[in-house]
Design an enzyme around this catalytic site. Structure first.
Site, short mmCIF file in Angstrom:
data_model
loop_
_atom_site.label_atom_id
_atom_site.label_comp_id
_atom_site.label_asym_id
_atom_site.label_seq_id
_atom_site.Cartn_x
_atom_site.Cartn_y
_atom_site.Cartn_z
N SER A 1 0.84 -1.18 0.00
CA SER A 1 0.00 0.00 0.00
C SER A 1 0.89 1.25 0.00
O SER A 1 1.85 1.33 0.76
CB SER A 1 -0.88 -0.02 1.24
OG SER A 1 -1.68 1.13 1.23
N GLY A 2 0.55 2.20 -0.87
CA GLY A 2 1.30 3.45 -0.91
C GLY A 2 2.53 3.39 -1.79
O GLY A 2 3.30 4.34 -1.87
N THR B 1 -1.56 2.63 -8.07
CA THR B 1 -2.66 3.33 -8.72
C THR B 1 -2.13 4.46 -9.59
O THR B 1 -2.62 4.68 -10.70
CB THR B 1 -3.64 3.84 -7.65
OG1 THR B 1 -4.03 2.71 -6.88
CG2 THR B 1 -4.84 4.48 -8.26
N ASN C 1 -1.28 5.55 3.23
CA ASN C 1 -1.55 6.20 1.95
C ASN C 1 -2.80 7.06 2.05
O ASN C 1 -3.86 6.58 2.46
CB ASN C 1 -1.74 5.10 0.89
CG ASN C 1 -1.93 5.66 -0.50
OD1 ASN C 1 -2.00 6.87 -0.69
ND2 ASN C 1 -2.04 4.78 -1.47
N SER D 1 -5.65 5.56 -0.54
CA SER D 1 -5.42 4.12 -0.68
C SER D 1 -6.62 3.45 -1.35
O SER D 1 -7.76 3.65 -0.95
CB SER D 1 -5.21 3.54 0.71
OG SER D 1 -4.95 2.17 0.60
N SER D 2 -6.34 2.65 -2.37
CA SER D 2 -7.43 1.93 -3.03
C SER D 2 -7.80 0.76 -2.14
O SER D 2 -6.95 -0.05 -1.83
CB SER D 2 -6.99 1.38 -4.38
OG SER D 2 -6.03 2.20 -4.98
N GLY E 1 -0.37 -5.92 -3.11
CA GLY E 1 0.70 -6.92 -3.16
C GLY E 1 0.75 -7.74 -1.89
O GLY E 1 0.01 -7.49 -0.93
N GLU F 1 1.62 -8.97 1.59
CA GLU F 1 2.06 -8.23 2.77
C GLU F 1 1.95 -9.12 4.00
O GLU F 1 1.13 -10.02 4.06
CB GLU F 1 1.22 -6.96 2.97
CG GLU F 1 1.71 -5.81 2.11
CD GLU F 1 1.06 -4.49 2.49
OE1 GLU F 1 1.52 -3.86 3.45
OE2 GLU F 1 0.08 -4.10 1.82
N1 ATP Z 1 5.25 8.08 -9.66
C1 ATP Z 1 4.85 8.89 -8.69
N2 ATP Z 1 5.12 10.21 -8.74
C2 ATP Z 1 4.71 11.02 -7.75
N3 ATP Z 1 4.05 10.62 -6.67
C3 ATP Z 1 3.75 9.32 -6.55
C4 ATP Z 1 4.13 8.39 -7.56
N4 ATP Z 1 3.72 7.19 -7.18
C5 ATP Z 1 3.08 7.36 -6.00
N5 ATP Z 1 3.10 8.64 -5.62
C6 ATP Z 1 2.53 9.22 -4.38
O1 ATP Z 1 2.24 8.17 -3.50
C7 ATP Z 1 0.86 8.12 -3.19
C8 ATP Z 1 0.40 6.69 -3.11
O2 ATP Z 1 0.40 6.09 -4.36
P1 ATP Z 1 -0.75 5.11 -4.83
O3 ATP Z 1 -2.06 5.59 -4.41
O4 ATP Z 1 -0.54 4.85 -6.28
O5 ATP Z 1 -0.36 3.82 -4.00
P2 ATP Z 1 -0.97 2.37 -4.14
O6 ATP Z 1 0.17 1.45 -4.40
O7 ATP Z 1 -2.07 2.36 -5.12
O8 ATP Z 1 -1.47 2.11 -2.68
P3 ATP Z 1 -2.78 1.35 -2.19
O9 ATP Z 1 -2.47 -0.10 -2.24
O10 ATP Z 1 -2.94 1.86 -0.82
O11 ATP Z 1 -3.87 1.76 -3.10
C9 ATP Z 1 0.19 8.90 -4.29
O12 ATP Z 1 -0.99 9.49 -3.84
C10 ATP Z 1 1.23 9.94 -4.65
O13 ATP Z 1 1.17 11.02 -3.77
MG MG Z 2 -4.00 2.17 -5.02
#
Ligand code: ATP
Ligand code: MG
Length: 933
Positions: free
Chosen positions: A180-181, A185, A242, A245-246, A468, A470
């Site tokens: 997560s984070g 997404t 996050n 977070s999705s 993923g 965890e």
């Molecule tokens: N490539 C990137 N460039 C800039 N910021 C990023 C990038 N990737 C992630 N972030 C930052 O990290 C935060 C978390 O990313 P994201 O929501 O994609 O995580 P996730 O893997 O989908 O987590 P979850 O499993 O909780 O959904 C985003 O809101 C953004 O602020």
């Molecule tokens: Mg996500």
């Protein structure tokens, strides 16, 4: 790509690849190949250092941070030479070990290069700040470039998937996983942005028209992109790790037509975390939509839903935080509202969506009390129920009655059952979660209807954004589902990479003992999903009314403990959360706690209330539950494989539904060519630029990157076609392949490799290609570089020699010329005071004037002659001019004559005599000319 080619990426260039100068500088750093190493360190995990001495199994190392440490031989890993500094594909590293991988990622991350390849994987580290690497010029820059032609990037993965789809006529998938984070997404959205941009190029005008005329909403590209804000409003929430977070997994398929243009799309979602609707941790928040509505940015909605604007008035959504710094809820509400319109929801549906969301919030405020001297609950006030009744189109009295006295089926009859206050609250929680979940799933279905354009589709590219693997302190059923999904995905990866790989060896006739890397995973997967596996025991237990957590646990132990090596008793530890069994997953051993699994899996609802929902005057609600008992009961029976008796209510257990969806996903994925993206979270504090070593290594182990490298090293990861090999490496020993006589490429390659000094066990010859173990190709490249350097130095030397000889000849000539000049000067000095010479100097100018007189005489004579010729030619010209005047006059007279003849004669006569007259004129003219001549 050199600096000039990198310029197409604009300001992103320096975040994708360092300039040539910087790379050269890094590569030319002094390096002690024998003694540079990584040594194990408790705090940093690995630190760089130089080996000072080796004594038995002990090694003394001077670390780069100025300490001297002693470590065991196995705690020392060699460093890679500076040539591999910040390498883009870590499978190319000569020394492939955890430490090298970690430091390569770390050094790249420090330089803000967040994407790196590791063989088949693309690894990305969350930068926690926006880099310009997603600008439009970067999209354009990656268009049509092969993976090895451009720096690592999610756009490169996307473009390659697109190219493969067109070339191989095969579906593609991009699997994005990570904690997560970590950025799953964000990267998923980038992939979609990429396809929406490139596939729409060229016919956007046409499509706009089409789409406008069809639906009067946005284009397909807009709709695909707009599906996100809506799904995120209802499916994303702030968590500890996050802010966005999705809380569900998704698989988005984008379908393309024959010419590679976007044709339609669909979305499949997995496991929405519905418990969040009624419960949040103190540092977390419920789904964004609740707080968006309460911003009062759209007062009409707040009014319609009978809400206040204070989240603390609603206990379901205010157990944790209510605002998130990085999110502007007002703006997001407008985006959600706009997305609902663009996605083509009707006004009724939109109102329905808001009403259901509002009703869920009100549910938390229903109060009940215990009847005197009874265990029975009764309503404590009816105002909230009235509001809910209004929003959900129910009779509030019926609702309260159904909650306090539900009717249950016993045998063939319905009887009324009493409820304690706690039972009523539980039922309300379950109903709220169910309404929210069903609303979410219905929205997905509606979005899919909208994205299904009926345009011809041929192949798809699917993007999977799913949590993923965890390991938490406390792992429940949801975690088992997620870890199981990842186990399956890892098996899929292993299968793809290694089975195909080994098939290639077989095809190429390489001697190779088959290793089944998927088998290690198969045991764990079977333990979970096969008949009598964990899920099937759980589902069976759910059918027994008397089953309890303990009976479930006992069954698990009877069936698996001691019989399956992946099933273990959890090891007790200090401060560890209570656990009931341990599973040995590919990425680590996880302790699971089974408390409440039976209930979670059955997910029971108050069926009397559901009955009211089905008759609701709000069409949307009635629709959400229209197929409640019928379909749910049936598919559960099918899924569990044994439900002969229909239990009437929702008996598709959560795990059965999940397995069904997962199997569908896996079938889908197996029909595709997969591309793997692994997202890493660099630190727990969302700080840009800092990387915690332990955290990264843990993730690399969990997400299979290190596993991939390990297996990669066992095989022959590099390969080259014979002809290419011969052409590229002939230079290593040109005499092994004689010029001028034909020799086929395979033989030539064999001869060549045999003749050079490398480890001959590190390569194998296939039918069409030569295969190398990891690292050998690097050595060959180095040898080639050395050889080329040698050859080029020699050529340079010869060129310089030639130029020098030319220069030397010139120098000799110059020297000779100087001698002559000196000789003449000396002679002149000798004679310049000699009287005869003085006389000569005086006479010399006179000689020149004598010559001038002669020239003058010549010129005069010539002048006379020219003058005479001019007079003659003048006279002749005058004579001719006079003749010319006479002739002109005659011609004019004749013309006049002709005209007068034409005018005076009649038309008929003229017609008859036209030619005659013409003839006479011509004759006359000729006659005149003759006369004149
Ligand atoms: N490539 C990137 N460039 C800039 N910021 C990023 C990038 N990737 C992630 N972030 C930052 O990290 C935060 C978390 O990313 P994201 O929501 O994609 O995580 P996730 O893997 O989908 O987590 P979850 O499993 O909780 O959904 C985003 O809101 C953004 O602020
Ligand atoms: Mg996500």
């Amino acid at each position: 790509m050199g600096d000039s080619e990198m310029a197409v990426f604009g300001e992103a260039a320096s975040y994708l690849r360092k300039s040539e100068k910087e790379r050269l500088e890094a590569q030319n750093k002094p390096f002690d190949a024998k003694n540079s190493c990584f040594v194990h360190d408790d705090k940093e995990l690995y630190v760089k250092g130089l080996i000072v001495s080796r004594d038995g199994g002990k090694v003394t190392v001077n670390t780069d941070d100025g300490r001297t440490v002693t470590a065991k031989e196995e705690q020392i890993n060699p460093q890679n030479p500076p040539k591999f500094d910040k390498i883009e594909d870590m499978a190319m590293l000569t020394h492939l070990n955890e430490a090298s991988v970690l430091y390569n990622l770390k050094e790249r991350y420090a330089a803000w290069m967040i994407y790196t390849y590791s063989g088949l994987f693309c690894v990305t580290v969350n930068p926690y700040k926006w880099l310009p690497v997603y600008n439009p010029e970067v999209v354009a820059g990656y268009r049509g470039k092969k993976r090895q032609e451009a720096p690592p990037h999610i756009f490169s993965i996307s473009d390659n998937a697109y190219q493969f789809m067109l070339q191989d006529r095969e579906n593609q998938s991009i699997l994005i996983t990570g904690e997560s984070g970590a950025g799953k997404t964000v990267n998923t959205k980038r992939v979609i942005q990429y396809f929406a941009t490139i596939a729409a190029i060229g016919d956007s005008g046409k499509k706009k028209e089409q789409s406008n005329s069809m639906k009067s909403q946005g284009t397909l590209e807009d709709q695909i992109i707009q599906a996100n804000p809506l799904l995120e409003a209802f499916g994303n929430a702030k968590t500890v790790r996050n802010d966005n977070s999705s809380r569900f997994g998704k698989f988005i398929r984008i379908h393309f037509g024959t010419t590679g243009k976007l044709s339609s799309a669909d979305i499949e979602t997995y496991l929405l975390e519905k418990s969040r609707v009624t419960f949040q941790l103190s540092a977390e928040r419920s789904y964004h939509i609740f707080y968006q509505i309460l911003t009062n940015k759209k007062p009409d909605v707040v009014e319609m839903l009978l809400l206040t604007t204070n989240p603390y008035d609603y206990s379901f959504i205010s157990q944790g935080e209510i605002a998130v710094k990085s999110i502007d809820d007002e703006e997001e509400l407008m985006a959600t509202d706009n997305a609902i319109d663009i996605l083509g929801f009707s006004q009724d549906e939109k109102i329905g969506i808001y009403k259901m969301t509002g009703a869920v919030m009100h549910h938390g405020n229903m109060r009940f009390k215990q009847k005197q001297r009874e265990e029975q609950a009764e309503p404590d006030g009816t105002e909230v129920a009235d509001k809910i009744g209004y929003l959900m189109g129910l009779n509030s009295a019926d609702l309260l009655k159904a909650l306090c006295y539900p009717r249950v089926k016993v045998g063939n009859e319905f009887v009324t059952k009493g409820q304690t206050v706690q039972q009523v609250y539980n039922a309300i929680g379950a109903l709220s979660k169910s309404v929210f979940e069903k609303l979410f799933l219905w929205m997905v279905t509606r979005i899919n209807q909208q994205l299904d354009t009926k345009q011809p589709r041929q192949y798809f590219i699917g993007v999977l954004d799913i949590a993923g693997f965890e390991i938490f302190d406390y792992n429940s059923l949801e975690q088992l589902c997620i870890n199981f999904t990842n186990e399956k995905l890892q098996q899929f990866f292993n299968h793809h990479m290694f089975v195909l790989e080994q098939e290639e060896y077989k095809k190429e006739g390489i001697e190779w003992e088959f290793i089944d890397f998927g088998m290690d995973l198969a045991a764990c997967i079977e333990l979970i999903e096969k008949p009598m596996g964990i899920f099937s025991i759980l589902e069976e237990e759910c059918m027994f009314p008397k089953a309890t957590d303990t009976s479930f646990k006992n069954k698990l132990y009877d069936q698996h403990l001691g019989k399956c090596k992946n099933f273990e008793k959890p090891k007790p530890g200090k401060g560890k959360a209570e656990a009931h069994f341990s599973l040995v997953h590919y990425a680590g051993t996880v302790d699971y706690n089974i408390s409440g699994w039976l209930d979670k899996n059955k997910d029971p609802l108050n069926e009397t209330v559901v009955g009211l929902y089905q008759k609701s005057s709000v069409k949307l609600l009635a629709f959400l539950y229209s197929s409640y008992s019928a379909t749910d009961g049936k598919s559960a029976a099918e899924a569990s494989g044994k439900g002969k008796k229909k239990k009437g209510s929702s008996f598709q257990t959560v795990s059965a539904l999940f397995r069904e969806n997962l199997n569908k996903l896996m079938t889908n994925l197996r029909s595709t060519h997969p591309h793997f993206v692994r997202c890493l979270i660099p630190n727990e504090t969302k700080t840009p630029g800092t990387m915690e070593n332990h955290l990264i290594i843990h993730q690399l182990r969990c997400n299979g990157v290190l596993e991939g490298i390990r297996i990669c090293r066992k095989g022959f990861p590099s390969r080259i076609l014979y002809a290419d090999f011969k052409q590229r490496y002939k230079v290593l020993n040109a005499s092994a392949i004689p010029d001028g006589q034909f020799i086929d490429s395979k033989k030539a390659s064999e001869k060549l490799l045999g003749s050079i000094d490398v480890d001959h066990t590190q390569y194998k010859f296939g039918h069409t290609k030569v295969f190398f173990k990891a690292g050998l190709l690097g050595t060959l490249e180095e040898m080639r570089d050395d050889k080329l350097a040698q050859l080029i130095t020699r050529t340079q030397a010869q060129c310089r020699g030639f130029l020098m000889r030319v220069e030397f000849k010139k120098m000799v000539e110059r020297r000779d010329a100087i001698f002559i000049i000196q000789y003449n000067v000396r002679s002149f000095m000798n004679v310049k005071h000699w009287p005869w010479m003085k006389l000569y100097f005086k006479i010399k100018p006179l000689l020149k004037s004598a010559e001038t007189e002669k020239e003058m005489a010549n010129m005069k004579e010539e002048f006379e002659k020219t003058k005479e010729a001019l007079t003659k030619s003048d006279a002749r010209r005058k004579e001719l001019e006079e003749k010319m005047v006479v002739l002109l006059q005659e011609k004019n007279d004749l013309l006049l004559q002709v005209q007068s003849v034409r005018v005076s004669s009649k038309q008929a006569y003229f017609t008859r005599n036209y030619f005659k007259c013409n003839i006479s004129i011509v004759q006359n003219f000729q006659f005149n000319r003759k006369e004149r001549a």
